[in-house]
Scaffold this motif. Structure first.
Motif, PDB file in Angstrom:
ATOM      1  N   LEU A  46       0.845  -1.148  -0.213  1.00  0.00           N
ATOM      2  CA  LEU A  46      -0.056  -0.033   0.068  1.00  0.00           C
ATOM      3  C   LEU A  46       0.837   1.169   0.037  1.00  0.00           C
ATOM      4  CD1 LEU A  46      -2.766   0.979  -0.030  1.00  0.00           C
ATOM      5  CD2 LEU A  46      -2.737   0.979   2.401  1.00  0.00           C
ATOM      6  N   ASP A  47       2.105   1.463   0.739  1.00  0.00           N
ATOM      7  CA  ASP A  47       2.777   2.282   0.979  1.00  0.00           C
ATOM      8  C   ASP A  47       3.412   2.571  -0.531  1.00  0.00           C
ATOM      9  OD1 ASP A  47       2.086   2.792   3.863  1.00  0.00           O
ATOM     10  OD2 ASP A  47       3.914   1.599   4.394  1.00  0.00           O
ATOM     11  N   ASP A  48       3.824   1.562  -1.242  1.00  0.00           N
ATOM     12  CA  ASP A  48       4.650   1.724  -2.464  1.00  0.00           C
ATOM     13  C   ASP A  48       3.703   2.309  -3.598  1.00  0.00           C
ATOM     14  OD1 ASP A  48       7.277   0.975  -1.443  1.00  0.00           O
ATOM     15  OD2 ASP A  48       7.190  -1.076  -1.807  1.00  0.00           O
ATOM     16  N   THR A  62     -13.376   2.442 -13.312  1.00  0.00           N
ATOM     17  CA  THR A  62     -12.629   2.143 -14.549  1.00  0.00           C
ATOM     18  C   THR A  62     -11.337   2.465 -14.734  1.00  0.00           C
ATOM     19  OG1 THR A  62     -13.116   4.308 -15.528  1.00  0.00           O
ATOM     20  CG2 THR A  62     -14.755   2.672 -15.919  1.00  0.00           C
ATOM     21  N   TRP A  63     -10.524   1.433 -15.284  1.00  0.00           N
ATOM     22  CA  TRP A  63      -9.305   1.467 -15.870  1.00  0.00           C
ATOM     23  C   TRP A  63      -8.229   1.704 -14.710  1.00  0.00           C
ATOM     24  CZ3 TRP A  63     -10.225  -0.150 -20.060  1.00  0.00           C
ATOM     25  CH2 TRP A  63     -11.455   0.196 -21.007  1.00  0.00           C
ATOM     26  N   GLY A  64      -7.446   0.794 -14.893  1.00  0.00           N
ATOM     27  CA  GLY A  64      -6.199   0.775 -13.633  1.00  0.00           C
ATOM     28  C   GLY A  64      -6.893   0.701 -12.397  1.00  0.00           C
ATOM     29  N   THR A  65      -7.651  -0.167 -12.093  1.00  0.00           N
ATOM     30  CA  THR A  65      -8.173  -0.213 -10.626  1.00  0.00           C
ATOM     31  C   THR A  65      -7.637  -1.657 -10.051  1.00  0.00           C
ATOM     32  OG1 THR A  65     -10.166  -1.164 -11.570  1.00  0.00           O
ATOM     33  CG2 THR A  65     -10.096   1.424 -11.268  1.00  0.00           C
ATOM     34  N   ILE A  66      -8.297  -2.677 -10.380  1.00  0.00           N
ATOM     35  CA  ILE A  66      -8.154  -3.807  -9.582  1.00  0.00           C
ATOM     36  C   ILE A  66      -6.881  -4.417  -9.493  1.00  0.00           C
ATOM     37  CG2 ILE A  66     -10.525  -4.414  -9.585  1.00  0.00           C
ATOM     38  CD1 ILE A  66     -10.085  -6.673 -11.576  1.00  0.00           C
ATOM     39  N   GLY A  67      -6.099  -3.996 -10.689  1.00  0.00           N
ATOM     40  CA  GLY A  67      -4.631  -4.783 -10.697  1.00  0.00           C
ATOM     41  C   GLY A  67      -3.741  -4.247  -9.631  1.00  0.00           C
ATOM     42  N   TRP A  68      -4.352  -3.061  -9.054  1.00  0.00           N
ATOM     43  CA  TRP A  68      -3.439  -2.680  -7.990  1.00  0.00           C
ATOM     44  C   TRP A  68      -4.030  -3.468  -6.338  1.00  0.00           C
ATOM     45  CZ3 TRP A  68       0.736  -0.056  -9.576  1.00  0.00           C
ATOM     46  CH2 TRP A  68       0.623   0.581 -10.932  1.00  0.00           C
ATOM     47  N   LEU A  69      -4.887  -4.120  -6.692  1.00  0.00           N
ATOM     48  CA  LEU A  69      -5.647  -4.751  -5.281  1.00  0.00           C
ATOM     49  C   LEU A  69      -5.280  -5.996  -5.299  1.00  0.00           C
ATOM     50  CD1 LEU A  69      -9.095  -2.897  -5.877  1.00  0.00           C
ATOM     51  CD2 LEU A  69      -7.162  -2.142  -4.649  1.00  0.00           C
ATOM     52  N   PRO A  70      -5.076  -6.562  -4.045  1.00  0.00           N
ATOM     53  CA  PRO A  70      -4.608  -8.115  -3.726  1.00  0.00           C
ATOM     54  C   PRO A  70      -5.814  -8.767  -3.847  1.00  0.00           C
ATOM     55  CG  PRO A  70      -4.404  -6.665  -1.707  1.00  0.00           C
ATOM     56  CD  PRO A  70      -4.641  -5.567  -3.149  1.00  0.00           C
ATOM     57  N   ASP A  71      -7.186  -8.511  -3.501  1.00  0.00           N
ATOM     58  CA  ASP A  71      -8.222  -8.999  -2.868  1.00  0.00           C
ATOM     59  C   ASP A  71      -9.547  -8.584  -3.729  1.00  0.00           C
ATOM     60  OD1 ASP A  71     -10.366 -10.617  -2.035  1.00  0.00           O
ATOM     61  OD2 ASP A  71      -9.705 -10.470   0.026  1.00  0.00           O
ATOM     62  N   VAL A  72      -9.926  -9.135  -4.867  1.00  0.00           N
ATOM     63  CA  VAL A  72     -10.914  -8.843  -5.510  1.00  0.00           C
ATOM     64  C   VAL A  72     -12.458  -9.147  -4.912  1.00  0.00           C
ATOM     65  CG1 VAL A  72      -9.886  -8.449  -7.963  1.00  0.00           C
ATOM     66  CG2 VAL A  72     -10.837 -10.512  -7.406  1.00  0.00           C
ATOM     67  N   ALA A  73     -12.386 -10.407  -4.298  1.00  0.00           N
ATOM     68  CA  ALA A  73     -13.620 -10.833  -3.421  1.00  0.00           C
ATOM     69  C   ALA A  73     -13.857  -9.659  -2.679  1.00  0.00           C
ATOM     70  CB  ALA A  73     -13.283 -12.196  -2.842  1.00  0.00           C
ATOM     71  N   GLU A  74     -13.136  -9.254  -1.812  1.00  0.00           N
ATOM     72  CA  GLU A  74     -13.478  -7.907  -0.791  1.00  0.00           C
ATOM     73  C   GLU A  74     -13.651  -6.842  -1.498  1.00  0.00           C
ATOM     74  OE1 GLU A  74     -13.922  -5.869   2.740  1.00  0.00           O
ATOM     75  OE2 GLU A  74     -14.247  -7.865   2.109  1.00  0.00           O
ATOM     76  N   TRP A  75     -13.295  -6.505  -2.573  1.00  0.00           N
ATOM     77  CA  TRP A  75     -13.596  -5.363  -3.462  1.00  0.00           C
ATOM     78  C   TRP A  75     -15.318  -5.677  -3.968  1.00  0.00           C
ATOM     79  CZ3 TRP A  75     -14.496  -6.112  -8.974  1.00  0.00           C
ATOM     80  CH2 TRP A  75     -14.648  -5.128  -9.657  1.00  0.00           C
ATOM     81  N   ALA A  76     -15.236  -6.707  -4.389  1.00  0.00           N
ATOM     82  CA  ALA A  76     -16.828  -6.689  -4.948  1.00  0.00           C
ATOM     83  C   ALA A  76     -17.803  -6.814  -3.706  1.00  0.00           C
ATOM     84  CB  ALA A  76     -16.889  -8.248  -5.462  1.00  0.00           C
ATOM     85  N   ARG A  77     -17.478  -7.336  -2.445  1.00  0.00           N
ATOM     86  CA  ARG A  77     -18.356  -7.047  -1.326  1.00  0.00           C
ATOM     87  C   ARG A  77     -18.319  -5.594  -1.105  1.00  0.00           C
ATOM     88  NH1 ARG A  77     -15.593 -11.952   0.399  1.00  0.00           N
ATOM     89  NH2 ARG A  77     -13.826 -10.918   1.264  1.00  0.00           N
ATOM     90  N   ILE A  78     -17.426  -4.827  -1.325  1.00  0.00           N
ATOM     91  CA  ILE A  78     -17.645  -3.385  -0.772  1.00  0.00           C
ATOM     92  C   ILE A  78     -18.610  -2.722  -1.826  1.00  0.00           C
ATOM     93  CG2 ILE A  78     -16.227  -1.201  -0.877  1.00  0.00           C
ATOM     94  CD1 ILE A  78     -13.775  -2.975   0.244  1.00  0.00           C
TER      95      ILE A  78
END
Length: 290
Positions: A11-13, A139-155
């Motif tokens: 996250l920091d990087d 849109t565009w350049g979002t979930i590639g920076w996220l480790p967990d798409v299951a939590e993303w979808a729940r949010i």
């Protein structure tokens, strides 16, 4: 590798990298053009515009929309110019500061365009408004920076009203297995495995929006999310996928050999070898995940 979704080097990087990109993207060499916003128009790309037209054929006037990972809010403010009441969320303070400044310049109060600084995984705490949005836009350049798409979808499901819509587009994971910078002819070559479960820790000082820029905070953590993982995460969160499309264009020059296809889009120079992007439109069918 176990990843804490709310803190850590990843996250920091990534935040330091995106903080540094803000002045680059606002500079004279950047692909971002804010002038249409000042004229009351939209800078949405053709794929996002087409999704909105399908989901909301009568327009977005009066809809309450949440834009996750909004960067400095160009698309958020486009939605506001189209008549929506929008909240944009991003983890970069310089980006949120610029988004708020631009909203003020455009004369949009917080009832029309409000911006929240938060890691997407802390969105519930930063914006405690469950079930209050007609649509989530990302849109565009979002979930590639996220480790967990299951939590993303729940949010996403947590924020949507029953019957509310997700409008989502991103680079295609098949396109992300390639790197176009190393090949002599500029065509992409295989670099990253499609099924990799671990993050790719990348050292890259370049910037997609300004070819002359060189970033000091060059380390990023990026995740490959195969298509079945994305679809499964959305379905498990209570979102019914109503439209899925693959596209052979993206709104940035994803590889050096990609050519200008018009309307700010780029595509293959000869034939459509593989999809470069995809779009998903989904609807919340139940109460959603907590």
């Amino acid at each position: 590798m176990s990843i804490d979704l709310r803190s850590g080097d990843w996250l920091d990087d990534n935040r330091a990298n995106w903080d540094e990109r803000v002045p680059v993207h606002l500079g004279p060499g950047s692909m971002y053009d804010q002038q249409p916003l000042r004229e009351g128009r939209s800078v949405l790309d053709p794929i996002a515009s087409a999704m909105l037209a399908r989901r909301f054929p009568d327009g977005v006037e009066g809809l309450r929309m949440l834009h996750l990972q909004c960067h400095f809010g160009s698309d958020t403010l486009s939605l506001a110019n189209l008549g929506a009441n929008v909240v944009g969320l991003d983890f970069s303070r310089p980006a949120v500061d610029e988004a708020r400044r631009m909203a003020t310049e455009l004369g949009l109060g917080e009832d029309r365009a409000r911006f929240v600084e938060a890691n997407v995984y802390e969105a519930r705490e930063a914006l405690p408004e469950p079930g209050s949005f007609d649509a989530v836009f990302t849109t565009w350049g979002t979930i590639g920076w996220l480790p967990d798409v299951a939590e993303w979808a729940r949010i996403i499901a947590w924020f949507l009203k029953p019957g509310g819509s997700l409008v989502f587009a991103d680079g295609h994971p098949t396109a992300f297995v390639f790197d176009g910078d190393g090949a002599a002819d500029g065509m992409p070559s295989f670099t990253y495995p499609y099924g990799n479960l671990e993050p790719d820790i990348v050292e890259d000082s370049s910037d997609y929006a300004d070819p002359d820029a060189r970033l000091e905070n060059e380390r990023t953590w990026e995740w490959m999310h195969p298509m079945d993982e994305i679809h499964g995460a959305l379905r498990a969160a209570g979102l019914a996928i109503e439209d899925f499309r693959e596209h052979y264009h993206v709104p940035w020059q994803i590889y050096p050999r990609m050519v200008d296809a018009g309307d700010g889009m780029y595509g293959w120079p000869d034939r459509p070898w593989l999809p470069l992007s995809y779009s998903i439109e989904a609807v919340k069918t139940g109460p959603g995940a907590s």
